[in-house]
Design a protein around this motif. Structure first.
Motif, PDB file in Angstrom:
ATOM      1  N   PRO A   6       0.821  -1.215   0.000  1.00  0.00           N
ATOM      2  CA  PRO A   6       0.000   0.000   0.000  1.00  0.00           C
ATOM      3  C   PRO A   6       0.855   1.264   0.000  1.00  0.00           C
ATOM      4  CG  PRO A   6      -0.051  -1.061   2.144  1.00  0.00           C
ATOM      5  CD  PRO A   6       0.661  -1.995   1.221  1.00  0.00           C
ATOM      6  N   LYS A   7       0.374   2.275  -0.711  1.00  0.00           N
ATOM      7  CA  LYS A   7       1.110   3.546  -0.753  1.00  0.00           C
ATOM      8  C   LYS A   7       0.612   4.433   0.387  1.00  0.00           C
ATOM      9  CE  LYS A   7       1.599   3.400  -5.764  1.00  0.00           C
ATOM     10  NZ  LYS A   7       0.546   2.438  -6.187  1.00  0.00           N
ATOM     11  N   HIS A   8       1.311   5.484   0.621  1.00  0.00           N
ATOM     12  CA  HIS A   8       0.885   6.530   1.568  1.00  0.00           C
ATOM     13  C   HIS A   8       0.783   6.052   3.008  1.00  0.00           C
ATOM     14  CE1 HIS A   8       0.010   8.446  -2.185  1.00  0.00           C
ATOM     15  NE2 HIS A   8      -1.023   7.689  -2.429  1.00  0.00           N
ATOM     16  N   ILE A   9       1.483   4.992   3.365  1.00  0.00           N
ATOM     17  CA  ILE A   9       1.489   4.584   4.783  1.00  0.00           C
ATOM     18  C   ILE A   9       2.553   5.414   5.492  1.00  0.00           C
ATOM     19  CG2 ILE A   9       1.940   2.704   6.420  1.00  0.00           C
ATOM     20  CD1 ILE A   9      -0.650   2.310   4.898  1.00  0.00           C
ATOM     21  N   VAL A  10       2.154   6.066   6.577  1.00  0.00           N
ATOM     22  CA  VAL A  10       3.111   6.886   7.325  1.00  0.00           C
ATOM     23  C   VAL A  10       3.353   6.239   8.680  1.00  0.00           C
ATOM     24  CG1 VAL A  10       2.359   9.013   6.179  1.00  0.00           C
ATOM     25  CG2 VAL A  10       1.287   8.333   8.337  1.00  0.00           C
ATOM     26  N   PRO A  11       4.475   6.538   9.301  1.00  0.00           N
ATOM     27  CA  PRO A  11       4.711   5.989  10.641  1.00  0.00           C
ATOM     28  C   PRO A  11       3.677   6.526  11.631  1.00  0.00           C
ATOM     29  CG  PRO A  11       6.696   7.060   9.773  1.00  0.00           C
ATOM     30  CD  PRO A  11       5.583   7.390   8.841  1.00  0.00           C
ATOM     31  N   LEU A  12       3.489   5.764  12.704  1.00  0.00           N
ATOM     32  CA  LEU A  12       2.510   6.164  13.724  1.00  0.00           C
ATOM     33  C   LEU A  12       2.760   7.572  14.246  1.00  0.00           C
ATOM     34  CD1 LEU A  12       1.801   3.197  16.160  1.00  0.00           C
ATOM     35  CD2 LEU A  12       0.200   4.420  14.686  1.00  0.00           C
ATOM     36  N   ASP A  13       4.046   7.911  14.374  1.00  0.00           N
ATOM     37  CA  ASP A  13       4.392   9.244  14.887  1.00  0.00           C
ATOM     38  C   ASP A  13       3.741  10.360  14.081  1.00  0.00           C
ATOM     39  OD1 ASP A  13       5.816   8.236  16.911  1.00  0.00           O
ATOM     40  OD2 ASP A  13       7.808   8.666  16.094  1.00  0.00           O
ATOM     41  N   ASN A  14       3.505  10.105  12.797  1.00  0.00           N
ATOM     42  CA  ASN A  14       2.879  11.126  11.959  1.00  0.00           C
ATOM     43  C   ASN A  14       1.368  11.199  12.174  1.00  0.00           C
ATOM     44  OD1 ASN A  14       5.430  10.691  10.994  1.00  0.00           O
ATOM     45  ND2 ASN A  14       4.891  10.995   8.845  1.00  0.00           N
ATOM     46  N   ILE A  15       0.826  10.170  12.824  1.00  0.00           N
ATOM     47  CA  ILE A  15      -0.621  10.115  13.032  1.00  0.00           C
ATOM     48  C   ILE A  15      -0.975  10.567  14.449  1.00  0.00           C
ATOM     49  CG2 ILE A  15      -2.639   8.589  13.082  1.00  0.00           C
ATOM     50  CD1 ILE A  15      -1.132   6.749  11.141  1.00  0.00           C
ATOM     51  N   LEU A  16      -0.208  10.057  15.408  1.00  0.00           N
ATOM     52  CA  LEU A  16      -0.503  10.371  16.808  1.00  0.00           C
ATOM     53  C   LEU A  16      -0.076  11.798  17.120  1.00  0.00           C
ATOM     54  CD1 LEU A  16       0.805   7.050  18.419  1.00  0.00           C
ATOM     55  CD2 LEU A  16      -1.564   7.698  17.996  1.00  0.00           C
ATOM     56  N   PRO A  17      -0.806  12.448  18.043  1.00  0.00           N
ATOM     57  CA  PRO A  17      -0.388  13.795  18.457  1.00  0.00           C
ATOM     58  C   PRO A  17       0.962  13.726  19.177  1.00  0.00           C
ATOM     59  CG  PRO A  17      -2.194  12.995  19.831  1.00  0.00           C
ATOM     60  CD  PRO A  17      -2.004  11.984  18.744  1.00  0.00           C
ATOM     61  N   GLU A  18       1.701  14.822  19.092  1.00  0.00           N
ATOM     62  CA  GLU A  18       3.028  14.836  19.712  1.00  0.00           C
ATOM     63  C   GLU A  18       2.925  14.558  21.210  1.00  0.00           C
ATOM     64  OE1 GLU A  18       6.355  18.168  19.437  1.00  0.00           O
ATOM     65  OE2 GLU A  18       5.466  17.551  17.517  1.00  0.00           O
ATOM     66  N   GLU A  19       1.936  15.219  21.845  1.00  0.00           N
ATOM     67  CA  GLU A  19       1.700  14.961  23.256  1.00  0.00           C
ATOM     68  C   GLU A  19       0.363  14.246  23.333  1.00  0.00           C
ATOM     69  OE1 GLU A  19       1.232  18.505  25.621  1.00  0.00           O
ATOM     70  OE2 GLU A  19       0.188  17.309  27.125  1.00  0.00           O
ATOM     71  N   PRO A  20       0.314  13.106  24.035  1.00  0.00           N
ATOM     72  CA  PRO A  20      -0.963  12.385  24.075  1.00  0.00           C
ATOM     73  C   PRO A  20      -2.081  13.272  24.623  1.00  0.00           C
ATOM     74  CG  PRO A  20       0.786  11.141  25.185  1.00  0.00           C
ATOM     75  CD  PRO A  20       1.342  12.488  24.871  1.00  0.00           C
ATOM     76  N   LEU A  21      -3.283  13.109  24.091  1.00  0.00           N
ATOM     77  CA  LEU A  21      -4.421  13.870  24.603  1.00  0.00           C
ATOM     78  C   LEU A  21      -4.752  13.369  26.008  1.00  0.00           C
ATOM     79  CD1 LEU A  21      -6.821  13.983  21.518  1.00  0.00           C
ATOM     80  CD2 LEU A  21      -4.878  15.434  22.069  1.00  0.00           C
ATOM     81  N   LEU A  22      -5.287  14.247  26.827  1.00  0.00           N
ATOM     82  CA  LEU A  22      -5.717  13.831  28.165  1.00  0.00           C
ATOM     83  C   LEU A  22      -7.080  13.157  28.028  1.00  0.00           C
ATOM     84  CD1 LEU A  22      -5.323  13.775  31.224  1.00  0.00           C
ATOM     85  CD2 LEU A  22      -6.359  16.056  31.323  1.00  0.00           C
ATOM     86  N   MET A  23      -7.101  11.877  28.338  1.00  0.00           N
ATOM     87  CA  MET A  23      -8.304  11.072  28.096  1.00  0.00           C
ATOM     88  C   MET A  23      -9.267  11.162  29.282  1.00  0.00           C
ATOM     89  SD  MET A  23      -7.767   9.843  25.123  1.00  0.00           S
ATOM     90  CE  MET A  23      -8.797   8.399  24.909  1.00  0.00           C
ATOM     91  N   MET A  24     -10.207  12.085  29.213  1.00  0.00           N
ATOM     92  CA  MET A  24     -11.123  12.313  30.332  1.00  0.00           C
ATOM     93  C   MET A  24     -12.567  11.945  29.973  1.00  0.00           C
ATOM     94  SD  MET A  24      -9.310  13.271  32.925  1.00  0.00           S
ATOM     95  CE  MET A  24     -10.403  14.103  34.082  1.00  0.00           C
TER      96      MET A  24
END
Ligand SMILES: *Cc1c(COP(=O)(O)O)cnc(C)c1O
Length: 408
Positions: A6-24
């Protein structure tokens, strides 16, 4: 090869926010560092190391479920898999089931029983209310079910079945097995499996226990286990067959490859609960949730459920007129990096108070994020008054004895 990379697969780092969201939100919730670290480990699913881990998981679970002799089984799967395990093993096809329904999750238990071919009676509790023991008794007398299903906390609409203890006692008088879904409530508020006479208690990792999703626990009472052992029919669910699961959890042998990382993670989640003790943990949850509720109300918001039926583990908040829940959630998430939950129907948003969510720094950040987002979207809420009430209510309670002691 017909199918290409598959094309256009990016590493997870490119998908996840730099700082994890606060899961409330209403789960999954943030996990303690020790739980996250344990979840990164893979070990042999059989053998001495695993069996020592399993023994400890069972011993700690008996404390958390408050059962001396309950049969503890783990499930590789969501809370729903644990629900289905309890239902499939206790409900014999063709038998009668009474399902007390307050909302989405208690309705799911009824659906599971139905799919198993049970004769299900649904007691639909009036909206916004906890189930009343007298009404449950009326249904028990009329329908004489073999199994009753109920939730302790209905996460979907933030109702708490505060009369659970009385309901379980009455069900026992009618010789009816009681299945309780405690996915969001276990270890956040009292539930005493033995003392209350409950036959199956279900929990998932990602809510009250403050562990990862995908690993769940079920505890069966001695009475429930006798019922399971005495069954001669073949269970329809192979993975969820408690007698097969018993091979892994009590006989050191193979059922399916256990979710080893998840079991290590839940070991750590349970150990942190044991260190904190249930008393302190309940106190922390109550203190944080009441302070949050006071903050929300002082800000000018309305809580969804009246105090007499209100769940503390997840708080439901009415979205002010003119604002859409979805829009509010995405603003909070993008601008403040705080995630809370919407709902399955009513225009409410929900803030979780489970495990690591019940820390005062998380409350201040969440209340501020919610209030400021509402203001930005045009609502006239009083953010400073809310934050002041949060602080004042937190201070009214005595601080629990230090933070959990670290074990060497
Ligand atoms: C979340 C939840 C469930 C379902 O758990 P999953 O892990 O999503 O399957 C069941 N019951 C209650 C009360 C819950 O809060």
């Amino acid at each position: 090869m017909q199918v290409s990379v598959p094309k256009h697969i990016v590493p997870l780092d490119n998908i996840l926010p730099e700082e994890p969201l606060l899961m409330m939100g209403a789960g999954p919730v943030p996990v303690p560092a020790r739980v996250a670290a344990a979840n990164a480990i893979v070990i042999n699913h059989l053998g001495d190391t695993m069996s020592q881990v399993i023994e400890q998981v069972k011993a700690m679970s008996r404390y958390v479920f408050q059962t001396e002799k309950g049969q503890i089984l783990g499930v590789a799967g969501p809370g729903s898999a644990a629900m289905e395990m309890a239902v499939a093993n206790l409900v014999v096809p063709g038998s009668k089931v009474l399902s007390v329904i307050n909302g989405f999750f208690s309705g799911r238990l009824a659906e599971m029983a139905q799919r198993l071919g049970a004769d299900v009676t649904r007691l639909e509790v009036a909206e916004g209310q906890a189930a009343q023991a007298e009404e449950v008794e009326r249904y028990l007398r009329l329908h004489r079910p073999q199994v009753l299903t109920i939730v302790q906390g209905e996460t979907s609409n933030t109702i708490c079945n505060k009369h659970l203890q009385a309901i379980a006692r009455i069900a026992r008088e009618y010789d009816c097995l009681v299945i309780v879904d405690a996915v969001c409530t276990l270890s956040t508020m009292p539930l005493e499996m033995d003392a209350w006479g409950i036959d199956a208690v279900i929990t998932g990792g990602q809510k009250g226990l403050s562990c990862i999703p995908g690993i769940s626990l079920v505890a069966f009472s001695e009475r429930a286990w006798q019922h399971i052992s005495a069954r001669t029919d073949t269970l329809r669910h192979w993975c969820l067959d408690a007698k097969l699961a018993d091979k892994f959890w009590y006989q050191k042998s193979y059922h399916y490859t256990a979710p080893v990382s998840g079991i290590l993670a839940i070991h750590e989640a349970l150990r942190l609960i044991c260190i904190e003790t249930l008393e302190s943990r309940f106190e922390r949850h109550l203190r944080c949730s009441l302070a949050l509720q006071a903050g929300l109300e002082s800000m000018g918001l309305k809580l969804f459920v009246a105090p007499s039926s209100r769940l503390n583990s997840v708080v439901g908040i009415e979205v002010p007129n003119g604002i859409e829940g979805k829009q509010l959630l995405s603003y909070m998430s993008q601008r403040y990096r705080v995630e809370i939950s919407g709902s399955f129907g009513a225009n409410i948003v929900r803030i979780g108070q489970m495990g690591e969510q019940c820390r005062s720094h998380n409350l201040f950040r969440t209340l501020h994020a919610l209030g400021s987002s509402l203001r930005a979207l045009g609502s006239d809420v009083d953010v400073p008054a809310g934050v002041a009430a949060l602080e004042a209510t937190l201070d009214k309670f005595e601080f629990p004895p230090a933070s959990p002691r670290q074990i060497a």
